[in-house]
Scaffold this motif. Structure first.
Motif, PDB file in Angstrom:
ATOM      1  N   PHE A 194      -7.658  -9.202  10.155  1.00 41.27           N
ATOM      2  CA  PHE A 194      -7.471 -10.033   8.970  1.00 41.27           C
ATOM      3  C   PHE A 194      -8.121  -9.388   7.745  1.00 41.27           C
ATOM      4  CE2 PHE A 194      -8.842 -13.432   6.112  1.00 41.27           C
ATOM      5  CZ  PHE A 194      -7.687 -14.201   5.996  1.00 41.27           C
ATOM      6  N   ILE A 195      -9.331  -8.879   7.922  1.00 39.96           N
ATOM      7  CA  ILE A 195     -10.084  -8.314   6.806  1.00 39.96           C
ATOM      8  C   ILE A 195      -9.597  -6.907   6.443  1.00 39.96           C
ATOM      9  CG2 ILE A 195     -12.384  -7.522   6.091  1.00 39.96           C
ATOM     10  CD1 ILE A 195     -13.543  -9.879   7.668  1.00 39.96           C
ATOM     11  N   ILE A 196      -9.354  -6.073   7.466  1.00 39.61           N
ATOM     12  CA  ILE A 196      -8.958  -4.686   7.187  1.00 39.61           C
ATOM     13  C   ILE A 196      -7.574  -4.617   6.563  1.00 39.61           C
ATOM     14  CG2 ILE A 196      -7.825  -4.112   9.371  1.00 39.61           C
ATOM     15  CD1 ILE A 196     -10.314  -1.898   7.435  1.00 39.61           C
ATOM     16  N   SER A 197      -6.707  -5.591   6.859  1.00 45.99           N
ATOM     17  CA  SER A 197      -5.366  -5.583   6.282  1.00 45.99           C
ATOM     18  C   SER A 197      -5.385  -5.896   4.794  1.00 45.99           C
ATOM     19  CB  SER A 197      -4.464  -6.583   7.008  1.00 45.99           C
ATOM     20  OG  SER A 197      -4.914  -7.916   6.807  1.00 45.99           O
ATOM     21  N   PHE A 198      -6.535  -6.321   4.282  1.00 42.89           N
ATOM     22  CA  PHE A 198      -6.686  -6.478   2.835  1.00 42.89           C
ATOM     23  C   PHE A 198      -7.450  -5.325   2.215  1.00 42.89           C
ATOM     24  CE2 PHE A 198      -9.737  -7.755  -0.501  1.00 42.89           C
ATOM     25  CZ  PHE A 198      -8.840  -7.905  -1.554  1.00 42.89           C
ATOM     26  N   PHE A 199      -8.613  -4.991   2.766  1.00 40.01           N
ATOM     27  CA  PHE A 199      -9.477  -4.028   2.099  1.00 40.01           C
ATOM     28  C   PHE A 199      -8.906  -2.605   2.118  1.00 40.01           C
ATOM     29  CE2 PHE A 199     -12.662  -7.398   2.665  1.00 40.01           C
ATOM     30  CZ  PHE A 199     -13.192  -7.412   1.380  1.00 40.01           C
ATOM     31  N   LEU A 200      -8.247  -2.201   3.197  1.00 41.50           N
ATOM     32  CA  LEU A 200      -7.641  -0.875   3.210  1.00 41.50           C
ATOM     33  C   LEU A 200      -6.526  -0.752   2.173  1.00 41.50           C
ATOM     34  CD1 LEU A 200      -7.388   1.959   4.368  1.00 41.50           C
ATOM     35  CD2 LEU A 200      -5.929   1.027   6.191  1.00 41.50           C
TER      36      LEU A 200
ATOM     37  N   MET B  61       0.833  -1.204   0.000  1.00 42.34           N
ATOM     38  CA  MET B  61       0.000   0.000   0.000  1.00 42.34           C
ATOM     39  C   MET B  61       0.870   1.259   0.000  1.00 42.34           C
ATOM     40  SD  MET B  61      -2.783   1.211   2.876  1.00 42.34           S
ATOM     41  CE  MET B  61      -1.523   1.368   4.146  1.00 42.34           C
ATOM     42  N   VAL B  62       1.888   1.298   0.849  1.00 40.38           N
ATOM     43  CA  VAL B  62       2.752   2.480   0.943  1.00 40.38           C
ATOM     44  C   VAL B  62       3.585   2.645  -0.325  1.00 40.38           C
ATOM     45  CG1 VAL B  62       4.603   3.566   2.257  1.00 40.38           C
ATOM     46  CG2 VAL B  62       2.807   2.340   3.451  1.00 40.38           C
TER      47      VAL B  62
ATOM     48  N   ILE C  92      -6.542 -11.022  -7.077  1.00 38.28           N
ATOM     49  CA  ILE C  92      -6.702 -12.452  -7.311  1.00 38.28           C
ATOM     50  C   ILE C  92      -6.225 -13.272  -6.115  1.00 38.28           C
ATOM     51  CG2 ILE C  92      -5.812 -14.396  -8.671  1.00 38.28           C
ATOM     52  CD1 ILE C  92      -5.946 -12.578 -11.122  1.00 38.28           C
ATOM     53  N   PHE C  93      -5.080 -12.872  -5.524  1.00 38.25           N
ATOM     54  CA  PHE C  93      -4.505 -13.670  -4.440  1.00 38.25           C
ATOM     55  C   PHE C  93      -5.213 -13.447  -3.109  1.00 38.25           C
ATOM     56  CE2 PHE C  93      -0.480 -13.841  -7.054  1.00 38.25           C
ATOM     57  CZ  PHE C  93      -0.596 -15.195  -7.317  1.00 38.25           C
ATOM     58  N   PHE C  94      -5.733 -12.248  -2.852  1.00 41.86           N
ATOM     59  CA  PHE C  94      -6.246 -11.932  -1.522  1.00 41.86           C
ATOM     60  C   PHE C  94      -7.768 -11.868  -1.422  1.00 41.86           C
ATOM     61  CE2 PHE C  94      -1.880 -10.334  -1.122  1.00 41.86           C
ATOM     62  CZ  PHE C  94      -1.534 -10.866   0.114  1.00 41.86           C
ATOM     63  N   LEU C  95      -8.448 -11.522  -2.516  1.00 43.09           N
ATOM     64  CA  LEU C  95      -9.897 -11.344  -2.423  1.00 43.09           C
ATOM     65  C   LEU C  95     -10.651 -12.635  -2.105  1.00 43.09           C
ATOM     66  CD1 LEU C  95     -12.285  -9.432  -2.594  1.00 43.09           C
ATOM     67  CD2 LEU C  95     -12.357  -9.820  -5.076  1.00 43.09           C
ATOM     68  N   PRO C  96     -10.357 -13.772  -2.750  1.00 40.41           N
ATOM     69  CA  PRO C  96     -11.125 -14.995  -2.446  1.00 40.41           C
ATOM     70  C   PRO C  96     -11.088 -15.364  -0.967  1.00 40.41           C
ATOM     71  CG  PRO C  96      -9.828 -15.295  -4.442  1.00 40.41           C
ATOM     72  CD  PRO C  96      -9.374 -14.004  -3.838  1.00 40.41           C
ATOM     73  N   ASN C  97      -9.920 -15.226  -0.346  1.00 45.03           N
ATOM     74  CA  ASN C  97      -9.781 -15.579   1.060  1.00 45.03           C
ATOM     75  C   ASN C  97     -10.655 -14.711   1.949  1.00 45.03           C
ATOM     76  OD1 ASN C  97      -7.444 -15.165   3.654  1.00 45.03           O
ATOM     77  ND2 ASN C  97      -8.516 -17.056   3.236  1.00 45.03           N
ATOM     78  N   ASN C  98     -10.697 -13.417   1.658  1.00 44.72           N
ATOM     79  CA  ASN C  98     -11.513 -12.515   2.454  1.00 44.72           C
ATOM     80  C   ASN C  98     -12.997 -12.727   2.199  1.00 44.72           C
ATOM     81  OD1 ASN C  98      -9.758 -10.216   3.918  1.00 44.72           O
ATOM     82  ND2 ASN C  98      -8.712 -10.904   2.077  1.00 44.72           N
TER      83      ASN C  98
END
Length: 343
Positions: free
Chosen positions: A180-186, A106-107, A229-235
């Motif tokens: 777990f969820i915020i570390s992906f969506f943010l 992100m950074v 692709i790598f992170f969305l399915p898991n969340n």
């Protein structure tokens, strides 16, 4: 409640996970280990963006170190053989470095955005020491967000799952899910914002028609798509499990809840293992997308340097209808994206 967030995995069909995790470990350890070696001994001078890439490689490498133990855990029929303390250490490594990896991505996206869209902003002149202070702050944030793993109490000593835990008090598990969820969506929102604005900026400046810039735009798009692709399915699986658990808990008896969630639970375990593949593939992004790292790697491995015909041709390119300032601006943006803030 104080119950587990996922049902016991003993009956799940996870036979494909050990070879997947072993492959991710090999590529992640070798690739990120090579990247760290290049960063430490062959890439000079460093810039502020180099500090971010280096810390991303550290995060990916540390995550890879926990994967052999997870592969052993699944290959032994979901039986943890290394003790409760080491279980929490491995779970912490996975949680902390998964979060730090997405935070650094992100950074890095923000860094790229500022250098391209706001090239004269003072933050682009950040010193190496200040960049290191910022990186250490990010590490402290992710450590504080995931250190609760050490306070979790497992319901069975043979299981080593951070999402199948009874906690005292119960808010630890709620925070674990939220982190777990915020570390992906943010990071996802920030990466998409930066990528879209860079593309709009380049198109507005009529730089997107150039063949080189088309490749840059394609790369920026691919980076965002791969992250999704790598992170969305898991969340999505985690959210679906939470929704269905609420639904079936009110309509089924307790003994019937886990069978009703078995398919989603299996999908969750598979999808969470796929997220580690992103860390294993990051070194390929370093090599194929950053000329400085590519050349340093070739030099360190005593390989022939890349063909410089393209750069030579760039220098002799006729400006045509473009002004010298427009040409310089395009060259500057190409260099920023390719050399400074890739990935």
């Amino acid at each position: 409640d104080g119950g587990s967030s996922l049902c016991p995995p003993a009956s799940l069909d996870v036979h494909m996970l050990p070879p997947l995790l072993a492959t991710e470990f090999v590529f992640g350890a070798l690739g990120n280990g090579l990247a760290l070696w290049i960063f430490c001994f062959h890439l000079k001078p460093w810039k502020s963006s180099t500090v971010l890439l280096f810390n991303l490689a550290v995060s990916d490498f540390l995550l890879s170190m926990a994967l052999p133990f997870r592969a052993s855990y699944y290959s032994s029929g979901i039986k943890w053989r290394f003790g409760g303390t080491f279980c929490n250490i491995c779970l912490f490594l996975l949680a902390m470095n998964r979060s730090s990896s997405t935070v650094f991505l992100m950074v890095i996206a923000l860094d790229r955005y500022m250098r391209v869209v706001h090239p004269h902003h003072p933050i682009n002149s950040l010193s190496i020491s200040k960049a290191w202070c910022g990186a250490l702050a990010l590490w402290l944030i992710t450590i504080c967000m995931t250190t609760h793993v050490f306070t979790l109490k497992h319901i069975n000593t043979t299981y080593c799952e951070s999402f199948m835990i009874n906690t005292q008090p119960g808010h630890n598990l709620i925070w674990h899910k939220f982190e777990f969820i915020i570390s992906f969506f943010l990071p996802l929102l920030v990466i998409l914002y930066c990528t879209i604005h860079i593309i709009v900026f380049l198109r507005r400046r009529q730089l997107a028609k150039d063949a080189k810039m088309k490749r840059v735009l394609c790369f920026l798009t691919v980076v965002a798509v791969v992250f999704i692709i790598f992170f969305l399915p898991n969340n999505i699986m985690q959210l679906l499990i939470w929704i269905k658990t609420k639904k079936v808990s009110s309509t089924l008896q307790e003994s019937e809840v886990c069978p009703a969630l078995e398919d989603l639970t299996t999908a969750f375990y598979i999808s969470v293992s796929l997220t580690y593949l992103n860390s294993a593939l990051d070194p390929l992004v370093y090599y194929f997308s950053n000329s400085a790292i590519k050349n340093s790697c070739r030099k360190a491995l005593h390989l022939p340097q890349a063909n410089t015909a393209e750069s030579t041709g760039r220098k002799t390119r006729e400006p045509g209808s473009q002004s010298l300032s427009q040409l310089a601006h395009r060259e500057s943006i190409e260099g920023i994206i390719e050399m400074e803030a890739v990935r």
